[in-house]
Design a protein around this motif. Structure first.
Motif, PDB file in Angstrom:
ATOM      1  N   ILE A 220       0.834  -1.205   0.000  1.00 22.18           N
ATOM      2  CA  ILE A 220       0.000   0.000   0.000  1.00 22.18           C
ATOM      3  C   ILE A 220       0.865   1.250   0.000  1.00 22.18           C
ATOM      4  CG2 ILE A 220      -1.694   1.313   1.347  1.00 22.18           C
ATOM      5  CD1 ILE A 220      -2.783  -1.465   2.285  1.00 22.18           C
ATOM      6  N   MET A 221       1.944   1.247   0.774  1.00 26.06           N
ATOM      7  CA  MET A 221       2.843   2.400   0.773  1.00 26.06           C
ATOM      8  C   MET A 221       3.490   2.593  -0.591  1.00 26.06           C
ATOM      9  SD  MET A 221       4.713   2.564   4.504  1.00 26.06           S
ATOM     10  CE  MET A 221       4.764   0.840   4.974  1.00 26.06           C
ATOM     11  N   THR A 222       3.865   1.510  -1.239  1.00 28.17           N
ATOM     12  CA  THR A 222       4.441   1.597  -2.585  1.00 28.17           C
ATOM     13  C   THR A 222       3.454   2.263  -3.537  1.00 28.17           C
ATOM     14  OG1 THR A 222       5.859  -0.339  -2.264  1.00 28.17           O
ATOM     15  CG2 THR A 222       5.305   0.251  -4.533  1.00 28.17           C
ATOM     16  N   GLU A 223       2.192   1.863  -3.449  1.00 28.88           N
ATOM     17  CA  GLU A 223       1.165   2.466  -4.300  1.00 28.88           C
ATOM     18  C   GLU A 223       0.975   3.945  -3.983  1.00 28.88           C
ATOM     19  OE1 GLU A 223      -2.137   0.012  -3.355  1.00 28.88           O
ATOM     20  OE2 GLU A 223      -1.457  -1.697  -4.567  1.00 28.88           O
ATOM     21  N   GLN A 224       0.978   4.283  -2.706  1.00 27.99           N
ATOM     22  CA  GLN A 224       0.730   5.662  -2.295  1.00 27.99           C
ATOM     23  C   GLN A 224       1.898   6.584  -2.639  1.00 27.99           C
ATOM     24  OE1 GLN A 224      -1.934   7.221  -0.794  1.00 27.99           O
ATOM     25  NE2 GLN A 224      -3.147   5.376  -1.123  1.00 27.99           N
ATOM     26  N   PHE A 225       3.132   6.102  -2.465  1.00 35.19           N
ATOM     27  CA  PHE A 225       4.298   6.958  -2.632  1.00 35.19           C
ATOM     28  C   PHE A 225       4.824   6.964  -4.066  1.00 35.19           C
ATOM     29  CE2 PHE A 225       5.490   5.740   2.011  1.00 35.19           C
ATOM     30  CZ  PHE A 225       4.392   6.457   2.482  1.00 35.19           C
ATOM     31  N   GLY A 226       4.406   5.989  -4.853  1.00 32.62           N
ATOM     32  CA  GLY A 226       4.895   5.915  -6.221  1.00 32.62           C
ATOM     33  C   GLY A 226       6.343   5.486  -6.318  1.00 32.62           C
ATOM     34  N   ARG A 227       6.828   4.798  -5.279  1.00 35.62           N
ATOM     35  CA  ARG A 227       8.188   4.263  -5.299  1.00 35.62           C
ATOM     36  C   ARG A 227       8.231   3.081  -4.336  1.00 35.62           C
ATOM     37  NH1 ARG A 227      11.118   9.477  -2.479  1.00 35.62           N
ATOM     38  NH2 ARG A 227      10.821   8.903  -0.274  1.00 35.62           N
ATOM     39  N   PRO A 228       9.173   2.151  -4.538  1.00 35.30           N
ATOM     40  CA  PRO A 228       9.143   0.905  -3.764  1.00 35.30           C
ATOM     41  C   PRO A 228       9.382   1.120  -2.273  1.00 35.30           C
ATOM     42  CG  PRO A 228      10.516   0.670  -5.719  1.00 35.30           C
ATOM     43  CD  PRO A 228      10.219   2.129  -5.571  1.00 35.30           C
ATOM     44  N   VAL A 229       8.593   0.392  -1.477  1.00 38.29           N
ATOM     45  CA  VAL A 229       8.792   0.314  -0.034  1.00 38.29           C
ATOM     46  C   VAL A 229       8.816  -1.160   0.344  1.00 38.29           C
ATOM     47  CG1 VAL A 229       7.897   0.876   2.253  1.00 38.29           C
ATOM     48  CG2 VAL A 229       7.658   2.523   0.374  1.00 38.29           C
ATOM     49  N   HIS A 230       9.782  -1.565   1.149  1.00 44.49           N
ATOM     50  CA  HIS A 230       9.942  -2.963   1.523  1.00 44.49           C
ATOM     51  C   HIS A 230       9.904  -3.104   3.044  1.00 44.49           C
ATOM     52  CE1 HIS A 230      11.052  -3.913  -2.626  1.00 44.49           C
ATOM     53  NE2 HIS A 230      11.877  -2.887  -2.578  1.00 44.49           N
ATOM     54  N   TYR A 231       9.530  -4.305   3.473  1.00 43.93           N
ATOM     55  CA  TYR A 231       9.541  -4.642   4.887  1.00 43.93           C
ATOM     56  C   TYR A 231      10.769  -5.481   5.198  1.00 43.93           C
ATOM     57  CZ  TYR A 231       8.356  -7.081   9.230  1.00 43.93           C
ATOM     58  OH  TYR A 231       8.378  -7.608  10.503  1.00 43.93           O
ATOM     59  N   THR A 282      -9.172   3.475   6.641  1.00 48.06           N
ATOM     60  CA  THR A 282      -8.314   2.450   6.055  1.00 48.06           C
ATOM     61  C   THR A 282      -6.858   2.893   6.124  1.00 48.06           C
ATOM     62  OG1 THR A 282      -8.346   3.350   3.811  1.00 48.06           O
ATOM     63  CG2 THR A 282     -10.144   1.846   4.431  1.00 48.06           C
ATOM     64  N   PHE A 283      -5.953   1.922   5.987  1.00 50.53           N
ATOM     65  CA  PHE A 283      -4.538   2.273   6.004  1.00 50.53           C
ATOM     66  C   PHE A 283      -4.197   3.150   4.808  1.00 50.53           C
ATOM     67  CE2 PHE A 283      -0.063   1.429   4.876  1.00 50.53           C
ATOM     68  CZ  PHE A 283       0.525   1.992   5.999  1.00 50.53           C
ATOM     69  N   ALA A 284      -4.786   2.885   3.648  1.00 42.63           N
ATOM     70  CA  ALA A 284      -4.506   3.707   2.470  1.00 42.63           C
ATOM     71  C   ALA A 284      -4.925   5.156   2.712  1.00 42.63           C
ATOM     72  CB  ALA A 284      -5.216   3.132   1.251  1.00 42.63           C
ATOM     73  N   GLN A 285      -6.086   5.358   3.343  1.00 43.88           N
ATOM     74  CA  GLN A 285      -6.540   6.720   3.647  1.00 43.88           C
ATOM     75  C   GLN A 285      -5.588   7.406   4.618  1.00 43.88           C
ATOM     76  OE1 GLN A 285     -10.390   5.585   5.090  1.00 43.88           O
ATOM     77  NE2 GLN A 285     -11.435   6.108   3.167  1.00 43.88           N
ATOM     78  N   TRP A 286      -5.228   6.695   5.671  1.00 43.48           N
ATOM     79  CA  TRP A 286      -4.315   7.284   6.660  1.00 43.48           C
ATOM     80  C   TRP A 286      -2.951   7.555   6.038  1.00 43.48           C
ATOM     81  CZ3 TRP A 286       0.395   5.710   8.557  1.00 43.48           C
ATOM     82  CH2 TRP A 286       0.887   6.453   9.635  1.00 43.48           C
ATOM     83  N   CYS A 287      -2.501   6.641   5.224  1.00 44.17           N
ATOM     84  CA  CYS A 287      -1.192   6.775   4.581  1.00 44.17           C
ATOM     85  C   CYS A 287      -1.162   8.035   3.707  1.00 44.17           C
ATOM     86  CB  CYS A 287      -0.924   5.531   3.740  1.00 44.17           C
ATOM     87  SG  CYS A 287       0.775   5.346   3.201  1.00 44.17           S
ATOM     88  N   ALA A 288      -2.224   8.246   2.917  1.00 41.76           N
ATOM     89  CA  ALA A 288      -2.275   9.410   2.030  1.00 41.76           C
ATOM     90  C   ALA A 288      -2.332  10.711   2.829  1.00 41.76           C
ATOM     91  CB  ALA A 288      -3.477   9.301   1.103  1.00 41.76           C
ATOM     92  N   THR A 290      -1.498  11.211   6.222  1.00 45.66           N
ATOM     93  CA  THR A 290      -0.562  11.451   7.324  1.00 45.66           C
ATOM     94  C   THR A 290       0.859  10.979   7.030  1.00 45.66           C
ATOM     95  OG1 THR A 290      -2.391  11.225   8.902  1.00 45.66           O
ATOM     96  CG2 THR A 290      -0.158  11.040   9.786  1.00 45.66           C
ATOM     97  N   LEU A 291       1.016   9.735   6.609  1.00 39.79           N
ATOM     98  CA  LEU A 291       2.372   9.208   6.425  1.00 39.79           C
ATOM     99  C   LEU A 291       3.038   9.746   5.170  1.00 39.79           C
ATOM    100  CD1 LEU A 291       4.572   7.355   7.504  1.00 39.79           C
ATOM    101  CD2 LEU A 291       3.520   5.459   6.234  1.00 39.79           C
ATOM    102  N   LYS A 292       2.291   9.849   4.086  1.00 39.09           N
ATOM    103  CA  LYS A 292       2.889  10.317   2.839  1.00 39.09           C
ATOM    104  C   LYS A 292       3.508  11.707   2.982  1.00 39.09           C
ATOM    105  CE  LYS A 292       1.864  10.894  -2.099  1.00 39.09           C
ATOM    106  NZ  LYS A 292       0.807  10.716  -3.149  1.00 39.09           N
ATOM    107  N   PRO A 293       2.810  12.686   3.580  1.00 43.84           N
ATOM    108  CA  PRO A 293       3.467  13.989   3.758  1.00 43.84           C
ATOM    109  C   PRO A 293       4.709  13.915   4.614  1.00 43.84           C
ATOM    110  CG  PRO A 293       1.094  14.191   4.040  1.00 43.84           C
ATOM    111  CD  PRO A 293       1.391  12.725   3.974  1.00 43.84           C
ATOM    112  N   ALA A 294       4.701  13.035   5.646  1.00 46.46           N
ATOM    113  CA  ALA A 294       5.875  12.916   6.523  1.00 46.46           C
ATOM    114  C   ALA A 294       7.060  12.305   5.766  1.00 46.46           C
ATOM    115  CB  ALA A 294       5.532  12.073   7.740  1.00 46.46           C
ATOM    116  N   VAL A 295       6.777  11.346   4.903  1.00 44.33           N
ATOM    117  CA  VAL A 295       7.845  10.659   4.171  1.00 44.33           C
ATOM    118  C   VAL A 295       8.379  11.522   3.031  1.00 44.33           C
ATOM    119  CG1 VAL A 295       8.329   8.711   2.639  1.00 44.33           C
ATOM    120  CG2 VAL A 295       7.111   8.334   4.784  1.00 44.33           C
ATOM    121  N   LEU A 296       7.496  12.186   2.334  1.00 46.10           N
ATOM    122  CA  LEU A 296       7.907  12.917   1.136  1.00 46.10           C
ATOM    123  C   LEU A 296       8.272  14.370   1.404  1.00 46.10           C
ATOM    124  CD1 LEU A 296       5.392  11.493  -1.500  1.00 46.10           C
ATOM    125  CD2 LEU A 296       7.647  10.647  -0.829  1.00 46.10           C
ATOM    126  N   SER A 297       8.204  14.791   2.657  1.00 48.31           N
ATOM    127  CA  SER A 297       8.534  16.171   2.984  1.00 48.31           C
ATOM    128  C   SER A 297      10.015  16.452   2.739  1.00 48.31           C
ATOM    129  CB  SER A 297       8.199  16.460   4.437  1.00 48.31           C
ATOM    130  OG  SER A 297       8.965  15.666   5.297  1.00 48.31           O
TER     131      SER A 297
END
Length: 297
Positions: A220-231, A282-288, A290-297
């Motif tokens: 889901i993070m990969t989809e949201q950020f447009g770049r690979p995220v791995h665990y 949903t996690f996708a909603q929260w990711c878009a 809250t997390l996406k701005p924190a990661v891509l800032s």
């Protein structure tokens, strides 16, 4: 009168606006317990009664609970203490004050896992469940918000996700478990505090909309950020060494490790998701949001 502890924390900052919006219609007054009142916005301070100090202090909770009808209870994390001291030791003065003042209803943030085979060896969760028993013995009607891990925990991984495209935990990458947004937990708490028709003692599972594994989160993070995220799965002994190296109390760190091990053994898997226990974000909603701005800032 509703008393809110930890009103400026991750959950309290969502809960307090909900109560400020709805309390007048219910004829409720609000009182908050806060170490630093300056952290409250001016508009909030003008609408609530403020008790200054730690809600782990006997004198503070004695003042705060006088005349109260309901209390929202949250134990702040304290990595300088052993788990029993962090939860039970912190809560004992409040339990005494609840009984002395005859507070009718208490809603507290707790954890999933009661009744599972690993509940008695789950570290911080075991201590949290013991806290529930302490509060349930005060004579107040009690609801424990039985919570899984929060989406917001991933904010601690924002730098690693930004720089390396990796986040870590210790559970199996394919193990699915419930996850929830803190705003949704706050909404459940607000509903219970405002409509106090409930009696007795019970747990209220707060389970989010679906179970997700770390690999699901990475997708889901990969989809949201447009770049690979791995665990990347971290060994438990490595987690222990890292946290102790950061100066955390060794017994508290062991409590974290035991909790993580129990989660990997199914601690959060026992509750059934129903329309009453599911929450909407949903996690996708929260990711878009809250997390996406924190990661891509």
């Amino acid at each position: 009168m509703i008393v809110i502890t930890a009103p400026t924390g991750n959950i309290g900052r969502h809960l307090l606006p909900l109560l400020l919006e709805s309390a007048p219609a219910h004829g409720e007054e609000l009182r908050v317990v806060v170490r630093d009142p300056a952290r409250l916005p001016d508009a909030v301070r003008a609408r609530v009664e403020v008790v200054t100090g730690s809600h782990g202090d006997a004198g503070v909770v004695d003042r705060a609970f006088e005349g109260a009808d309901a209390v929202f209870w949250l134990v702040p994390p304290d990595a300088t203490l052993a788990p029993d001291d962090a939860y039970l030791g912190f809560t004992r003065p409040a339990a005494k004050a609840l009984a002395v003042h005859g507070v009718g209803h208490v809603v507290a943030v707790s954890a999933l896992g009661r009744g599972t085979p690993v509940a008695d060896r789950a570290g911080l969760v075991t201590a949290s469940l013991a806290m529930d028993d302490l509060l349930a013995g005060t004579g107040a009607a009690y609801r424990a918000l039985a919570s899984p891990s929060f989406f917001e925990n991933l904010l601690e991984e924002a730098d690693s996700i930004r720089e390396n495209g990796v986040f870590t935990d210790v559970v199996d990458g394919d193990r699915r478990a419930p996850l929830v947004a803190v705003a949704d937990l706050a909404a459940v708490a607000a509903g219970l505090l405002l409509d106090r028709s409930w009696t007795g003692t019970d747990s209220v599972p707060v389970l989010g909309p679906q179970d997700l594994s770390p690999h699901d989160l990475a997708r889901i993070m990969t989809e949201q950020f447009g770049r690979p995220v791995h665990y990347a799965r971290q060994p438990l002994d490595e987690l222990y060494t890292t946290l102790v190296g950061h100066g955390l109390h060794e017994a508290f760190v062991q409590g974290i490790v035991d909790m993580k091990r129990a989660k990997d053994e199914g601690l959060d898997a026992g509750a059934t998701r129903t329309p009453d226990t599911a929450t909407p974000t949903t996690f996708a909603q929260w990711c878009a949001r809250t997390l996406k701005p924190a990661v891509l800032s």
